[in-house]
Design a protein around this motif. Structure first.
Motif, PDB file in Angstrom:
ATOM      1  N   VAL A 208      36.931  48.436  26.834  1.00  0.00           N
ATOM      2  CA  VAL A 208      37.750  47.604  27.721  1.00  0.00           C
ATOM      3  C   VAL A 208      37.421  46.146  27.416  1.00  0.00           C
ATOM      4  CG1 VAL A 208      38.096  46.882  30.112  1.00  0.00           C
ATOM      5  CG2 VAL A 208      37.900  49.305  29.597  1.00  0.00           C
ATOM      6  N   THR A 209      38.453  45.354  27.153  1.00  0.00           N
ATOM      7  CA  THR A 209      38.220  43.934  26.864  1.00  0.00           C
ATOM      8  C   THR A 209      38.979  43.090  27.876  1.00  0.00           C
ATOM      9  OG1 THR A 209      38.004  44.398  24.534  1.00  0.00           O
ATOM     10  CG2 THR A 209      38.480  42.126  25.104  1.00  0.00           C
ATOM     11  N   ILE A 210      38.274  42.148  28.466  1.00  0.00           N
ATOM     12  CA  ILE A 210      38.902  41.259  29.451  1.00  0.00           C
ATOM     13  C   ILE A 210      38.726  39.827  28.961  1.00  0.00           C
ATOM     14  CG2 ILE A 210      38.790  40.436  31.854  1.00  0.00           C
ATOM     15  CD1 ILE A 210      39.822  43.356  31.568  1.00  0.00           C
ATOM     16  N   GLN A 211      39.827  39.093  28.940  1.00  0.00           N
ATOM     17  CA  GLN A 211      39.784  37.699  28.495  1.00  0.00           C
ATOM     18  C   GLN A 211      38.829  36.892  29.366  1.00  0.00           C
ATOM     19  OE1 GLN A 211      41.203  36.349  25.833  1.00  0.00           O
ATOM     20  NE2 GLN A 211      41.948  38.407  25.339  1.00  0.00           N
ATOM     21  N   PRO A 212      38.095  35.957  28.771  1.00  0.00           N
ATOM     22  CA  PRO A 212      37.198  35.146  29.597  1.00  0.00           C
ATOM     23  C   PRO A 212      37.955  34.352  30.652  1.00  0.00           C
ATOM     24  CG  PRO A 212      37.216  34.392  27.307  1.00  0.00           C
ATOM     25  CD  PRO A 212      38.022  35.643  27.372  1.00  0.00           C
ATOM     26  N   LYS A 213      37.227  34.116  31.741  1.00  0.00           N
ATOM     27  CA  LYS A 213      37.797  33.425  32.894  1.00  0.00           C
ATOM     28  C   LYS A 213      38.373  32.046  32.545  1.00  0.00           C
ATOM     29  CE  LYS A 213      38.379  33.972  37.250  1.00  0.00           C
ATOM     30  NZ  LYS A 213      39.245  35.019  37.701  1.00  0.00           N
ATOM     31  N   GLN A 214      37.721  31.365  31.613  1.00  0.00           N
ATOM     32  CA  GLN A 214      38.146  29.987  31.301  1.00  0.00           C
ATOM     33  C   GLN A 214      39.611  29.885  30.902  1.00  0.00           C
ATOM     34  OE1 GLN A 214      35.088  30.806  31.085  1.00  0.00           O
ATOM     35  NE2 GLN A 214      33.725  29.178  30.433  1.00  0.00           N
ATOM     36  N   THR A 215      40.192  31.003  30.429  1.00  0.00           N
ATOM     37  CA  THR A 215      41.592  30.909  30.028  1.00  0.00           C
ATOM     38  C   THR A 215      42.470  30.494  31.203  1.00  0.00           C
ATOM     39  OG1 THR A 215      41.896  33.223  30.454  1.00  0.00           O
ATOM     40  CG2 THR A 215      41.496  32.615  28.159  1.00  0.00           C
ATOM     41  N   VAL A 330      37.524  26.896  38.905  1.00  0.00           N
ATOM     42  CA  VAL A 330      38.299  27.828  38.073  1.00  0.00           C
ATOM     43  C   VAL A 330      38.870  28.953  38.942  1.00  0.00           C
ATOM     44  CG1 VAL A 330      38.240  29.361  36.066  1.00  0.00           C
ATOM     45  CG2 VAL A 330      36.899  27.261  36.050  1.00  0.00           C
ATOM     46  N   HIS A 331      38.049  29.464  39.871  1.00  0.00           N
ATOM     47  CA  HIS A 331      38.548  30.502  40.796  1.00  0.00           C
ATOM     48  C   HIS A 331      39.729  29.969  41.600  1.00  0.00           C
ATOM     49  CE1 HIS A 331      35.719  33.720  40.345  1.00  0.00           C
ATOM     50  NE2 HIS A 331      34.714  32.890  40.378  1.00  0.00           N
ATOM     51  N   GLY A 334      42.953  29.407  39.688  1.00  0.00           N
ATOM     52  CA  GLY A 334      43.495  30.699  39.263  1.00  0.00           C
ATOM     53  C   GLY A 334      44.414  31.316  40.307  1.00  0.00           C
ATOM     54  N   ARG A 335      44.466  30.709  41.482  1.00  0.00           N
ATOM     55  CA  ARG A 335      45.334  31.206  42.551  1.00  0.00           C
ATOM     56  C   ARG A 335      46.795  30.884  42.285  1.00  0.00           C
ATOM     57  NH1 ARG A 335      42.908  34.497  46.095  1.00  0.00           N
ATOM     58  NH2 ARG A 335      40.701  34.079  45.893  1.00  0.00           N
ATOM     59  N   THR A 336      47.027  29.933  41.391  1.00  0.00           N
ATOM     60  CA  THR A 336      48.399  29.591  41.080  1.00  0.00           C
ATOM     61  C   THR A 336      48.692  30.019  39.652  1.00  0.00           C
ATOM     62  OG1 THR A 336      50.015  27.828  41.004  1.00  0.00           O
ATOM     63  CG2 THR A 336      47.809  27.219  40.369  1.00  0.00           C
ATOM     64  N   GLY A 337      49.951  29.971  39.303  1.00  0.00           N
ATOM     65  CA  GLY A 337      50.320  30.325  37.933  1.00  0.00           C
ATOM     66  C   GLY A 337      50.028  31.768  37.617  1.00  0.00           C
ATOM     67  N   ARG A 338      50.072  32.634  38.653  1.00  0.00           N
ATOM     68  CA  ARG A 338      49.786  34.037  38.413  1.00  0.00           C
ATOM     69  C   ARG A 338      50.992  34.769  37.870  1.00  0.00           C
ATOM     70  NH1 ARG A 338      46.040  36.395  43.212  1.00  0.00           N
ATOM     71  NH2 ARG A 338      44.096  35.719  42.285  1.00  0.00           N
ATOM     72  N   ALA A 339      50.743  35.897  37.282  1.00  0.00           N
ATOM     73  CA  ALA A 339      51.786  36.814  36.811  1.00  0.00           C
ATOM     74  C   ALA A 339      52.844  36.091  35.986  1.00  0.00           C
ATOM     75  CB  ALA A 339      52.429  37.517  38.007  1.00  0.00           C
ATOM     76  N   GLY A 340      52.373  35.254  35.077  1.00  0.00           N
ATOM     77  CA  GLY A 340      53.278  34.600  34.142  1.00  0.00           C
ATOM     78  C   GLY A 340      54.046  33.431  34.744  1.00  0.00           C
TER      79      GLY A 340
END
Ligand code: AMP
Length: 423
Positions: A208-215, A330-331, A334-340
């Protein structure tokens, strides 16, 4: 996808709900079914992705189900090895939180402190042991710990382990583990040495690979406004009245601050509600419900209260106060710009918060574009923040400036509401 869809048992669903988690994170969604199936796992993911719950929940579930069947005395059946004392403590706390209603006991051991309290707890019997490598080997050698009952083994932050010189300790620990076990291996990076080490630990793992949070920071459009503390509320009101903002989550550092913002916005006839630790669960649910239904446009939250809030399609996040912990930034964004969807994260920065901004920019590896044309510019701060004048060349305006790039963010036109269907 919900935790229930992942076939999590009731006692764990209950604690997860109490934590305010509404849905699993990607690593949880992918890893939990694999682990509940008894398979080994190779996870490429770092802290901040929800990794701890991804392994703690299935382990607790297995242990709880077996425990109910056999009622055997407590033996260490799950071992989590992690490089630092801080991580060990955090993981132990997560096991306690998610396992609150399972009856499963855990303890944490690490070096640099007196071992007696640790050995006393071990004597009473635990199901889950979270350990740093050195102290673990010490206590094994002294006969306080045996690994022969281990059924679940997790090696956490493997790349840090190697960087910190723990490779020999790890090998010695692995030698003592029973052959029949389920193994999990996590690392943020996968260089050849790590892949080789994982080969010694895992059978035929699922990956399982998850992109780093910084993205997140790269994905979300960000802006910084230099403003004095006393002008912040005026600037917020101004933005809410002039910008095309459908729904906005505003972060306040304090509960008191959150209440004050609500009061001041209401004076300008802007519908706002606050959620924070001093509000009851009912009040919070109601505020969140009104926000989701679009009855209130502005939700003011403290970081703790905002954990686990899931609101889709949020167009804006505003950091009324900058957080002193850069990861929190960063957290939050991350609340905005979700799901593309594209979103905008706006941050207010007063004189006292300049150091926080520097830490944030260091973490995300980019400069946050500064908006210089607004009615409440704190000139002194803005001037201080400006880089030294460069040779005259055309200024570029861009949103995706990385460290070392030749972009100049100093001037961004004050933007008008963006009409959507022009022409
Ligand atoms: P970790 O990567 O395990 O350090 O977790 C990072 C943060 O995410 C922790 O503060 C967790 O409490 C939080 N967290 C983990 N899973 C979820 C979830 N499903 N929903 C919301 N927050 C979560």
């Amino acid at each position: 996808m919900t935790f229930k869809d992942l076939k999590i048992i009731e006692p764990i669903l209950r604690s997860v709900k109490e934590e305010g988690y509404t849905q699993p994170t990607p690593i949880q969604e992918q890893s939990i079914p694999i682990l509940l199936n008894g398979k080994d796992l190779l996870g490429c993911a770092q802290t901040g992705t929800g990794k701890t719950a991804a392994f703690a929940i299935p382990i607790l579930q297995h242990l709880h189900q077996d425990w109910q069947k056999s009622k055997h005395p407590r033996k260490i059946r799950a071992l989590i090895v992690t490089p630092t004392r801080e991580l060990a403590i955090q993981i132990g706390e997560s096991f306690s939180t998610y396992g609150k209603y399972t009856g499963i006991k855990n303890t944490v051991i690490f070096g640099g402190v007196n071992q007696n309290p640790q050995t006393n707890t071990l004597r009473q019997g635990v199901d889950v042991l979270v350990a740093t490598p050195g102290r673990l080997l010490d206590l094994i050698n002294q006969g306080f710990i045996t690994l022969k009952h281990i059924e679940y083994f997790v090696l956490d932050e493997a790349d840090h382990m190697l960087d910190m010189g723990f490779i020999h300790d790890i090998r010695r620990i692995i030698e003592q583990l029973p052959k029949k076990r389920q193994s999990l291996f996590f690392s943020a990076t996968m260089p050849p040495t790590i892949i080789k080490l994982s080969g010694n630990i895992l059978g035929h793992p699922e990956k399982v690979t998850i992109q780093p949070k910084q993205t997140t920071a790269e994905k979300v459009r960000q802006e910084i406004y230099f403003v004095t503390k006393k002008d912040k509320v005026k600037l917020l009101t101004h933005l809410l009245q002039t910008e095309q903002i459908d729904s906005v989550l505003v972060f306040s550092r304090t509960k008191h601050g959150a209440n004050k913002i609500v009061r001041l916005l209401e004076r300008s006839k802007i519908s706002a509600e606050a959620i924070h630790g001093n509000k009851s669960q009912v009040q919070r649910q109601k505020a969140l419900g009104n926000f989701k239904k679009g009855l209130t446009k502005v939700l003011i939250a403290t970081d703790i209260a905002a954990r686990g809030i899931d609101v889709d399609g949020m167009s804006h996040v505003i950091n009324y106060d900058l957080p002193n912990i850069p990861e929190t930034y960063v957290h939050r964004i991350g609340r905005t710009g979700r799901a593309g969807k594209s979103g905008l994260a706006i941050s207010f920065c007063d004189a006292e918060e300049r150091a926080y901004l520097r830490d944030i920019e260091k973490l995300i590896g980019q400069k946050v574009p500064i908006v210089t044309e607004h009615p409440f510019v704190d000139e002194s701060e803005e001037v201080k923040h400006k880089p030294a004048p460069k040779s005259p060349r055309p200024k570029k305006k861009t949103w995706s400036g990385k460290k070392g790039g030749s972009v100049d963010f100093r001037k961004k036109k004050w933007h008008k509401p963006r009409p959507k269907n022009q022409g």
